[in-house]
Design a protein around this motif. Sequence first.
Motif, mmCIF file in Angstrom:
data_model
loop_
_atom_site.group_PDB
_atom_site.id
_atom_site.type_symbol
_atom_site.label_atom_id
_atom_site.label_comp_id
_atom_site.label_asym_id
_atom_site.label_seq_id
_atom_site.Cartn_x
_atom_site.Cartn_y
_atom_site.Cartn_z
ATOM 1 N N SER A 66 73.955 70.781 48.933
ATOM 2 C CA SER A 66 72.813 69.869 48.808
ATOM 3 C C SER A 66 73.250 68.562 48.152
ATOM 4 C CB SER A 66 71.689 70.521 48.008
ATOM 5 O OG SER A 66 72.111 70.800 46.687
ATOM 6 N N GLN A 67 72.481 67.502 48.444
ATOM 7 C CA GLN A 67 72.874 66.166 48.004
ATOM 8 C C GLN A 67 71.987 65.611 46.897
ATOM 9 O OE1 GLN A 67 75.702 64.982 49.311
ATOM 10 N NE2 GLN A 67 75.752 66.876 50.529
ATOM 11 N N SER A 68 70.884 66.275 46.580
ATOM 12 C CA SER A 68 69.977 65.750 45.561
ATOM 13 C C SER A 68 69.188 66.897 44.955
ATOM 14 C CB SER A 68 69.007 64.740 46.177
ATOM 15 O OG SER A 68 68.142 65.388 47.098
#
Length: 421
Positions: A40-42
């Motif tokens: 995941s990026q955030s």
Amino acid sequence: MWPVFRFPAFRAFFGIQFLGAFNDNLYKNALVILITFKLSQSEEQTGLLVTLAAGLFILPFLLFSPLAGQLADAYDKRWLIRKINLAEVGVMLLGAISLIQQSIELLLFTLFLMGTQSAFFGPIKYAFLPEILPEKQLIKGNALFSGSTFVAILLGTILGGLGVMPDDGVYLMGAAVIVVASLGYLASFAVGEVRPHPGYPEKIRFWGNTRSIFQQALRHREAFFAVLGISWFWFFGAVILSQIPTLVKYGLQADDQVVVWFLTLFSIGIALGSAGIAQLFKGQVHLRWHPLLLILMSTSLLMAVWLIHLHTPVGGNFALTTLSEFLSSTYGLALSVSFALMAFFGGAYIVPLYTLMQCKTPAEQRGQMIAVNNLINSALMVLSSLLLMFGFGVGLSLLAMLVILAVANILVIVLFKMGAN
């Protein structure tokens, strides 16, 4: 060794259900940790994907429990156990591929298939016990199943999180889930020979029999009452287990070691409570102590909330950041004891209810009664998530919501008073 282990079919079935619960959580937590720390990026994406994963695992219980209950009553359970465990091997092969490829879509799809496999195994799990154990041994068999399930969940959660993080962790986890599933399949051949079965008196339908299954369940008043009591326990437990990480991080400002500590306390407490009540009842099943157990569960939870409230750090300064520091304080020990006692009383609460549900349901309808139980359990677990999100949305603190839960738990005594009449 408890007398139930003298029965070869029970030994094999105990191993199958333990390995299944362990493998589910080994894969599920490896997936969660992989998404959280690598894919995941955030923060928003992480929260969305983790919540989606939890929903995808529960969804099959809502979709397939009616069908699973009919199948459990229509076919010999030994035959179904083998087929379902064989399906688990196939699902875990796909799970290994998804871990190695680190594909979010494939990971989540595999998790849905795992939930589906568990949904079909669920009605068999408790419907099969009365077929392989004498009635006086049922409460001990249920105690071992309930306690060991939480231990399996704990071990799978810990090892899944630790095992997937090293560089070659996805390969290790991929191999592990296949090996565990294969061991479960091999154990399925030790539950006994497949026997002729009278079959299911109605036509098996995917959805059409849901209403009749509920109507049938309502005819067995004591068993359905036990289902309601069991479902409340899973509502209560879902709130506690889902909020342990938040409580530890923001209420205690402690690290992940303390999260594992509280998960361990919960699992061991449930196991000890399950074992204790089985030994105390000595084969007899009654619910006379359940109002007291509910009061003790709520008292332990309120004590934990009070301790956390008194010691919540101000301004972000909190000394107890590690497990060793936490346990070196009187406060940490007192909080641990109160939490463990809550789980202990919960374990004592749940075992007689499962036994009552089995004993008060005709053998040819047990699978469907347990399917109804799984449906209501799943619905209340989803409801617990929705109510928590609503509470956070309107500005309630987590401690305030736990106080509400403790009060609601005491109000459930009214249900037991009604059931006694």
